[in-house]
Structure formats: C-alpha cells, structure tokens
Design an enzyme around this catalytic site. Structure first.
Site, PDB file in Angstrom:
ATOM      1  N   TYR A 189       0.815  -1.217   0.000  1.00 54.28           N
ATOM      2  CA  TYR A 189       0.000   0.000   0.000  1.00 54.28           C
ATOM      3  C   TYR A 189       0.851   1.271   0.000  1.00 54.28           C
ATOM      4  O   TYR A 189       0.403   2.323   0.469  1.00 54.28           O
ATOM      5  CB  TYR A 189      -0.948   0.001   1.197  1.00 54.28           C
ATOM      6  CG  TYR A 189      -2.225  -0.801   0.982  1.00 54.28           C
ATOM      7  CD1 TYR A 189      -3.130  -0.463  -0.025  1.00 54.28           C
ATOM      8  CD2 TYR A 189      -2.537  -1.889   1.788  1.00 54.28           C
ATOM      9  CE1 TYR A 189      -4.299  -1.178  -0.219  1.00 54.28           C
ATOM     10  CE2 TYR A 189      -3.721  -2.617   1.600  1.00 54.28           C
ATOM     11  CZ  TYR A 189      -4.588  -2.248   0.594  1.00 54.28           C
ATOM     12  OH  TYR A 189      -5.756  -2.949   0.409  1.00 54.28           O
TER      13      TYR A 189
ATOM     14  N   PHE B 119      -5.030   7.494   6.948  1.00 51.61           N
ATOM     15  CA  PHE B 119      -5.505   6.174   7.350  1.00 51.61           C
ATOM     16  C   PHE B 119      -4.447   5.084   7.174  1.00 51.61           C
ATOM     17  O   PHE B 119      -4.727   3.905   7.422  1.00 51.61           O
ATOM     18  CB  PHE B 119      -6.769   5.802   6.549  1.00 51.61           C
ATOM     19  CG  PHE B 119      -6.597   5.825   5.052  1.00 51.61           C
ATOM     20  CD1 PHE B 119      -6.002   4.772   4.370  1.00 51.61           C
ATOM     21  CD2 PHE B 119      -7.045   6.910   4.317  1.00 51.61           C
ATOM     22  CE1 PHE B 119      -5.846   4.797   2.994  1.00 51.61           C
ATOM     23  CE2 PHE B 119      -6.895   6.943   2.928  1.00 51.61           C
ATOM     24  CZ  PHE B 119      -6.285   5.881   2.267  1.00 51.61           C
TER      25      PHE B 119
ATOM     26  N   ARG C 108     -13.797  -5.103  -9.820  1.00 50.16           N
ATOM     27  CA  ARG C 108     -14.177  -3.895  -9.065  1.00 50.16           C
ATOM     28  C   ARG C 108     -15.711  -3.812  -8.938  1.00 50.16           C
ATOM     29  O   ARG C 108     -16.239  -3.371  -7.914  1.00 50.16           O
ATOM     30  CB  ARG C 108     -13.638  -2.638  -9.751  1.00 50.16           C
ATOM     31  CG  ARG C 108     -12.124  -2.557  -9.842  1.00 50.16           C
ATOM     32  CD  ARG C 108     -11.436  -2.208  -8.551  1.00 50.16           C
ATOM     33  NE  ARG C 108     -11.700  -0.870  -8.073  1.00 50.16           N
ATOM     34  CZ  ARG C 108     -11.004  -0.274  -7.096  1.00 50.16           C
ATOM     35  NH1 ARG C 108      -9.999  -0.908  -6.502  1.00 50.16           N
ATOM     36  NH2 ARG C 108     -11.293   0.928  -6.700  1.00 50.16           N
TER      37      ARG C 108
ATOM     38  N   THR D  14     -15.569   1.380  -2.237  1.00 46.18           N
ATOM     39  CA  THR D  14     -14.626   1.257  -1.118  1.00 46.18           C
ATOM     40  C   THR D  14     -15.336   1.340   0.228  1.00 46.18           C
ATOM     41  O   THR D  14     -15.052   0.568   1.140  1.00 46.18           O
ATOM     42  CB  THR D  14     -13.574   2.395  -1.209  1.00 46.18           C
ATOM     43  OG1 THR D  14     -13.004   2.391  -2.518  1.00 46.18           O
ATOM     44  CG2 THR D  14     -12.483   2.227  -0.172  1.00 46.18           C
TER      45      THR D  14
ATOM     46  N   HIS E 288      -9.809  -6.516  -1.669  1.00 45.36           N
ATOM     47  CA  HIS E 288      -9.041  -5.578  -2.497  1.00 45.36           C
ATOM     48  C   HIS E 288      -9.082  -6.060  -3.931  1.00 45.36           C
ATOM     49  O   HIS E 288      -9.053  -7.261  -4.183  1.00 45.36           O
ATOM     50  CB  HIS E 288      -7.570  -5.521  -2.047  1.00 45.36           C
ATOM     51  CG  HIS E 288      -6.666  -4.964  -3.106  1.00 45.36           C
ATOM     52  ND1 HIS E 288      -6.526  -3.612  -3.306  1.00 45.36           N
ATOM     53  CD2 HIS E 288      -5.922  -5.568  -4.066  1.00 45.36           C
ATOM     54  CE1 HIS E 288      -5.703  -3.418  -4.345  1.00 45.36           C
ATOM     55  NE2 HIS E 288      -5.325  -4.598  -4.808  1.00 45.36           N
TER      56      HIS E 288
ATOM     57  N   GLU F  56       0.963  -5.638  -8.765  1.00 45.92           N
ATOM     58  CA  GLU F  56       0.491  -6.333  -7.568  1.00 45.92           C
ATOM     59  C   GLU F  56       0.617  -7.853  -7.700  1.00 45.92           C
ATOM     60  O   GLU F  56       0.951  -8.539  -6.731  1.00 45.92           O
ATOM     61  CB  GLU F  56      -0.955  -5.921  -7.282  1.00 45.92           C
ATOM     62  CG  GLU F  56      -1.060  -4.461  -6.863  1.00 45.92           C
ATOM     63  CD  GLU F  56      -2.490  -3.947  -6.774  1.00 45.92           C
ATOM     64  OE1 GLU F  56      -2.654  -2.767  -6.410  1.00 45.92           O
ATOM     65  OE2 GLU F  56      -3.440  -4.715  -7.048  1.00 45.92           O
TER      66      GLU F  56
HETATM   67  P1  RTP Z   1      -8.350  -1.443  -2.169  1.00 45.00           P
HETATM   68  O1  RTP Z   1      -7.109  -0.763  -2.725  1.00 45.00           O
HETATM   69  O2  RTP Z   1      -8.126  -2.022  -0.800  1.00 45.00           O
HETATM   70  O3  RTP Z   1      -8.929  -2.417  -3.142  1.00 45.00           O
HETATM   71  O4  RTP Z   1      -9.482  -0.368  -1.977  1.00 45.00           O
HETATM   72  P2  RTP Z   1      -9.908   0.788  -2.979  1.00 45.00           P
HETATM   73  O5  RTP Z   1      -9.069   0.739  -4.223  1.00 45.00           O
HETATM   74  O6  RTP Z   1     -11.381   0.696  -3.133  1.00 45.00           O
HETATM   75  O7  RTP Z   1      -9.534   2.059  -2.124  1.00 45.00           O
HETATM   76  P3  RTP Z   1      -8.149   2.851  -2.017  1.00 45.00           P
HETATM   77  O8  RTP Z   1      -8.413   4.268  -2.273  1.00 45.00           O
HETATM   78  O9  RTP Z   1      -7.076   2.181  -2.832  1.00 45.00           O
HETATM   79  O10 RTP Z   1      -7.800   2.686  -0.467  1.00 45.00           O
HETATM   80  C1  RTP Z   1      -7.183   1.527   0.033  1.00 45.00           C
HETATM   81  C2  RTP Z   1      -7.841   1.143   1.327  1.00 45.00           C
HETATM   82  O11 RTP Z   1      -7.602   2.163   2.294  1.00 45.00           O
HETATM   83  C3  RTP Z   1      -8.744   2.307   3.119  1.00 45.00           C
HETATM   84  N1  RTP Z   1      -9.253   3.673   3.026  1.00 45.00           N
HETATM   85  N2  RTP Z   1      -9.691   4.321   4.059  1.00 45.00           N
HETATM   86  N3  RTP Z   1     -10.760   6.275   5.809  1.00 45.00           N
HETATM   87  C4  RTP Z   1     -10.644   6.533   4.499  1.00 45.00           C
HETATM   88  O12 RTP Z   1     -10.964   7.598   4.026  1.00 45.00           O
HETATM   89  C5  RTP Z   1     -10.081   5.509   3.642  1.00 45.00           C
HETATM   90  N4  RTP Z   1      -9.893   5.600   2.344  1.00 45.00           N
HETATM   91  C6  RTP Z   1      -9.366   4.436   1.958  1.00 45.00           C
HETATM   92  C7  RTP Z   1      -9.812   1.360   2.642  1.00 45.00           C
HETATM   93  O13 RTP Z   1      -9.811   0.220   3.477  1.00 45.00           O
HETATM   94  C8  RTP Z   1      -9.363   1.011   1.239  1.00 45.00           C
HETATM   95  O14 RTP Z   1      -9.781  -0.266   0.868  1.00 45.00           O
HETATM   96 MG    MG Z   2      -6.984   0.682  -4.221  1.00 45.35          MG
END
Ligand code: RTP
Ligand code: MG
Length: 143
Positions: free
Chosen positions: A51, A59, A87, A93, A117, A128
């Site tokens: 990450y 976060f 997705r 998310t 994810h 990845e």
């Molecule tokens: P992922 O990478 O896990 O598949 O999730 P995503 O693309 O939908 O979201 P991403 O923006 O890449 O963020 C990765 C993970 O970080 C956590 N997150 N928390 N509190 C917040 O505002 C926040 N934003 C993101 C989430 O657990 C997200 O899956």
């Molecule tokens: Mg992501």
C-alpha cells in the site's frame, strides 16, 4: 476482447467471517477464473510495501494494522475485462455506498475493514501480481 488478469485480496475481516468460498463463488459465477491462490499472513513490511501509494494518507497506519491483523487470501483472477469486472463485484470502497449484492455491501463492516481488495487498473494489476506471485505460480486455464 483479450483476456485480462487482476489481483485480488480477501482481507482479514472476510477470512475471519469464513466466507472465502462464498467470495470465490462470486468470482467464478461472474466468469472469472482463479489462476493462482494462497493464504498469507502479511508482515508489516509486506503490507506497507503493498500500500506504499497511500503512505502519506491519514488512514495508512490503520490500514497496515488491519491488513496484518490476520491471514488473507491472495489470488489472481483471469477473464474478459477482469480488472473492471472484479471492481464491480467488490462494490464501492465504503460499504455504505456499495451497491446491493456486491461483496462489500454483503461482507464489509466499514471503509476501514472492507472485505476485499482489487487492482484498479491493468498496470497496478501487473505490479500487484508480481508482488505476491512468481511467474511459475500463475497457471494457464485454457481448458
Ligand atoms: P483497495 O485498494 O483495498 O482495493 O481499496 P480501494 O481501491 O477501493 O480504495 P483505495 O483508495 O485504494 O484505499 C485503500 C484502502 O484504504 C482504506 N481507506 N480508508 N478512511 C478513508 O478515508 C479511507 N480511504 C481508503 C480502505 O480500506 C481502502 O480499501
Ligand atoms: Mg486501491
């Protein structure tokens, strides 16, 4: 359209809920094939590296702590439009915004613990996949 591969994680919350098989069923029902799969308990270094793009976000610490809190399933999914399809299967998310019938609507408790994810583009998928799997761990599913 050409076959595409994407990278997927079933996160610690969903593994703890014992829904690995239910989630694999969603992938397979949507026409995605699993071409590599393993269970791993991520180290802090592995989670931080995976990450890294979020390392400056507020976060980040909570995300790394959650992702190392228990084992995860990592898998490579193959199919037409695999990145976008996965997705769509996952949903937004934030589970509060996820469409009914998506993984996050059904299995996620919060934006911080959101079940799964999926890579967000073919380029991130390639990076990845290589982060977790060597080339000889990726199987061909042509039959
Ligand atoms: P992922 O990478 O896990 O598949 O999730 P995503 O693309 O939908 O979201 P991403 O923006 O890449 O963020 C990765 C993970 O970080 C956590 N997150 N928390 N509190 C917040 O505002 C926040 N934003 C993101 C989430 O657990 C997200 O899956
Ligand atoms: Mg992501």
């Amino acid at each position: 359209m050409a076959l595409e591969r994407t990278f997927s994680i079933i996160k610690p919350d969903a593994v703890a809920k014992n829904v690995i098989g239910a989630i694999y069923n969603r992938f397979e029902s949507a026409g995605l094939r699993i071409v590599a799969s393993k269970m791993v308990h991520l180290s802090k270094e592995q989670a931080e590296g995976f990450y890294a793009e979020h390392s400056e976000r507020p976060f980040f610490g909570a995300l790394v702590s959650f992702m190392t809190s228990g084992p995860v399933m990592v898998q490579v999914l193959e199919g037409e439009n695999a990145v976008l399809k996965n997705r769509e299967i996952m949903g937004a998310t934030n589970p509060a915004e996820a469409l009914a019938g998506t993984l996050r609507a059904d299995y996620a408790a919060s934006i911080d613990e959101n079940a799964c994810h999926g890579s967000d583009a073919p380029e991130s998928a390639a990076r990845e996949i290589a982060y977790f799997f060597s080339a000889d761990e990726l199987c061909s599913r042509t039959r």
